[in-house]
Enzyme design. Structure first.
Site, PDB file in Angstrom:
ATOM      1  CE1 TYR A 165      56.847  51.946  27.601  1.00  7.28           C
ATOM      2  CE2 TYR A 165      56.272  50.930  29.707  1.00  7.28           C
ATOM      3  CZ  TYR A 165      56.962  50.907  28.506  1.00  7.28           C
ATOM      4  OH  TYR A 165      57.764  49.828  28.215  1.00  7.28           O
ATOM      5  CE  LYS A 169      55.111  49.347  25.999  1.00  5.37           C
ATOM      6  NZ  LYS A 169      55.602  48.814  24.722  1.00  5.37           N
TER       7      LYS A 169
HETATM    8  N1  LIG Z   1      63.682  47.889  28.511  1.00  8.64           N
HETATM    9  C1  LIG Z   1      62.712  47.528  29.332  1.00  8.64           C
HETATM   10  O1  LIG Z   1      62.894  47.346  30.536  1.00  8.64           O
HETATM   11  C2  LIG Z   1      61.334  47.294  28.823  1.00  8.64           C
HETATM   12  C3  LIG Z   1      60.375  46.789  29.725  1.00  8.64           C
HETATM   13  C4  LIG Z   1      59.104  46.566  29.259  1.00  8.64           C
HETATM   14  C5  LIG Z   1      58.786  46.798  27.950  1.00  8.64           C
HETATM   15  N2  LIG Z   1      59.717  47.300  27.092  1.00  8.64           N
HETATM   16  C6  LIG Z   1      59.313  47.539  25.712  1.00  8.64           C
HETATM   17  O2  LIG Z   1      60.190  46.896  24.838  1.00  8.64           O
HETATM   18  C7  LIG Z   1      60.187  47.549  23.573  1.00  8.64           C
HETATM   19  C8  LIG Z   1      61.614  47.777  23.116  1.00  8.64           C
HETATM   20  O3  LIG Z   1      62.211  48.694  24.025  1.00  8.64           O
HETATM   21  P1  LIG Z   1      63.728  48.626  24.432  1.00  8.64           P
HETATM   22  O4  LIG Z   1      63.777  48.550  25.905  1.00  8.64           O
HETATM   23  O5  LIG Z   1      64.459  47.628  23.632  1.00  8.64           O
HETATM   24  O6  LIG Z   1      64.145  50.127  24.075  1.00  8.64           O
HETATM   25  P2  LIG Z   1      65.135  50.731  22.968  1.00  8.64           P
HETATM   26  O7  LIG Z   1      64.984  52.192  23.091  1.00  8.64           O
HETATM   27  O8  LIG Z   1      66.478  50.122  23.137  1.00  8.64           O
HETATM   28  O9  LIG Z   1      64.496  50.212  21.594  1.00  8.64           O
HETATM   29  C9  LIG Z   1      63.327  50.761  21.060  1.00  8.64           C
HETATM   30  C10 LIG Z   1      63.561  51.027  19.591  1.00  8.64           C
HETATM   31  O10 LIG Z   1      62.344  51.515  19.018  1.00  8.64           O
HETATM   32  C11 LIG Z   1      62.698  52.529  18.087  1.00  8.64           C
HETATM   33  N3  LIG Z   1      61.559  53.407  17.834  1.00  8.64           N
HETATM   34  C12 LIG Z   1      61.001  54.311  18.669  1.00  8.64           C
HETATM   35  N4  LIG Z   1      59.997  54.957  18.055  1.00  8.64           N
HETATM   36  C13 LIG Z   1      59.896  54.435  16.819  1.00  8.64           C
HETATM   37  C14 LIG Z   1      59.053  54.696  15.708  1.00  8.64           C
HETATM   38  N5  LIG Z   1      58.110  55.659  15.751  1.00  8.64           N
HETATM   39  N6  LIG Z   1      59.229  53.973  14.575  1.00  8.64           N
HETATM   40  C15 LIG Z   1      60.191  53.021  14.501  1.00  8.64           C
HETATM   41  N7  LIG Z   1      61.036  52.748  15.519  1.00  8.64           N
HETATM   42  C16 LIG Z   1      60.882  53.444  16.657  1.00  8.64           C
HETATM   43  C17 LIG Z   1      63.850  53.266  18.738  1.00  8.64           C
HETATM   44  O11 LIG Z   1      64.601  54.021  17.819  1.00  8.64           O
HETATM   45  C18 LIG Z   1      64.634  52.098  19.354  1.00  8.64           C
HETATM   46  O12 LIG Z   1      65.617  51.621  18.469  1.00  8.64           O
HETATM   47  C19 LIG Z   1      59.379  48.841  23.779  1.00  8.64           C
HETATM   48  O13 LIG Z   1      58.066  48.657  23.279  1.00  8.64           O
HETATM   49  C20 LIG Z   1      59.368  48.997  25.278  1.00  8.64           C
HETATM   50  O14 LIG Z   1      58.255  49.721  25.719  1.00  8.64           O
HETATM   51  C21 LIG Z   1      60.981  47.550  27.501  1.00  8.64           C
END
Ligand SMILES: NC(=O)c1ccc[n+]([C@@H]2O[C@H](COP(=O)([O-])OP(=O)(O)OC[C@H]3O[C@@H](n4cnc5c(N)ncnc54)[C@H](O)[C@@H]3O)[C@@H](O)[C@H]2O)c1
Length: 289
Positions: A165, A169
């Site tokens: 991850y 990133k």
């Molecule tokens: N939540 C956090 O603290 C956090 C922190 C840093 C970065 N992020 C990043 O933010 C982004 C969104 O994450 P989130 O926290 O909202 O998580 P989440 O799991 O709520 O949302 C991610 C979405 O991506 C979808 N997804 C996964 N693989 C996929 C694919 N192959 N094709 C299409 N859709 C797909 C999932 O079904 C889900 O709905 C991600 O890239 C994550 O790495 C999140």
């Protein structure tokens, strides 16, 4: 005048969904949500949809053809325009470099390869999406658009329990900083959001009660970060989302004059990469003449 149109990957949940909601309610966008999770994505799009301003498409972003068709359909639905691409779909580490989780080959005794789906979703599919967004942005009546990439604070820091991850990133931060100056010439902005920790479906249920809740960033900070990139002059930024703060993080200072020299040799690199770089506006493949 028609409304601006955004395409958001992984928009069925968490951060992507919050961006969809904010763009529709505050910035007057029409939004297409792509997600592999059909049930949740379709239900959320239905909830957000009034006056035909939200649509759901079931897409696995790692499948280039599916993502490309979704771009095409979004432009058609948008009346021939695409204004913003939010490359947000992401997953955590699905394999380990510390253990032979997949076992060893019976014949050779060698370990099976690491499953790199994390990089396929978090990095490779984002690059393909940016490539598609550029193609469609240049077909707009006024060519150009905005790209937002959801990286992570682990794009500038690191975490030993999430090496795949963190690698994906980190790569996105390099990609944004590298592409922004060239995209400027096409009226395309590209910025990355680097959330610290936001409670979403990405967080495994089992550990949710264990986090110190005072350290969690609210989704309102995501909206704040989106507001900060709406200005067409903001590009190449990596914006840390920490509690209620949005902090524009700076590229690390050059450690030696030699490293500074290498990174500043744009003209020589441009000569070396001449076939790969864009020609002046109006002469690029995909641009309307
Ligand atoms: N939540 C956090 O603290 C956090 C922190 C840093 C970065 N992020 C990043 O933010 C982004 C969104 O994450 P989130 O926290 O909202 O998580 P989440 O799991 O709520 O949302 C991610 C979405 O991506 C979808 N997804 C996964 N693989 C996929 C694919 N192959 N094709 C299409 N859709 C797909 C999932 O079904 C889900 O709905 C991600 O890239 C994550 O790495 C999140």
């Amino acid at each position: 005048m028609s409304k601006p149109v955004a395409l958001i990957t992984g928009g069925g949940s968490g951060i992507g969904l919050a961006i969809a909601e904010h763009l529709i309610n505050i910035h007057g966008y029409r939004v297409v949500i792509l997600d592999v999770n059909k049930e949740r994505g379709a239900a959320e799009a239905k909830r957000l949809n009034n006056a035909d301003n939200c649509l759901f498409k079931e897409v696995d972003v790692t499948d280039f053809d599916q993502q490309a068709q979704a771009f095409q359909q979004t432009c058609e639905w948008g009346g021939g325009r695409l204004d913003m691409f939010v490359a947000n779909a992401g997953i955590g580490d699905g394999d380990s470099v510390y253990k032979d989780l997949k076992g060893v080959d019976e014949k050779t005794g060698l370990p099976k390869p690491v499953d790199l789906r994390t990089l396929d979703v978090n990095l490779n599919a984002v690059i393909q999406g940016v490539h598609l967004a550029r193609h469609f942005f240049l077909k707009n009546a006024t060519p150009g658009g905005k790209i937002v990439i959801t990286s992570s604070c682990l794009g500038v820091y690191a975490n030993h329990s999430l090496p795949l991850y963190s690698a994906s990133k980190h790569a996105l931060v390099g990609f944004v900083r590298s592409t922004a100056p060239v995209f400027t010439g096409m009226d395309i902005t590209i910025n990355a959001l680097l959330p610290v920790l936001i409670e979403t479906n990405l967080m495994p249920e089992a550990v949710r009660p264990l986090w110190d809740r005072a350290q969690l960033t609210p989704l309102s900070t995501v909206s704040k970060a989106i507001d900060s990139i709406m200005d067409a002059k903001v590009t190449g930024q990596t914006i840390e989302l920490s509690l209620d703060q949005t902090v524009f993080s700076k590229q690390q200072a050059f450690s030696t004059p030699n490293a500074k020299w290498m990174c500043e040799q744009h003209k020589l690199w441009e000569m070396a990469c001449e076939p790969l770089l864009p020609k002046p506006p109006g002469q690029n493949v995909g641009e309307l003449q």
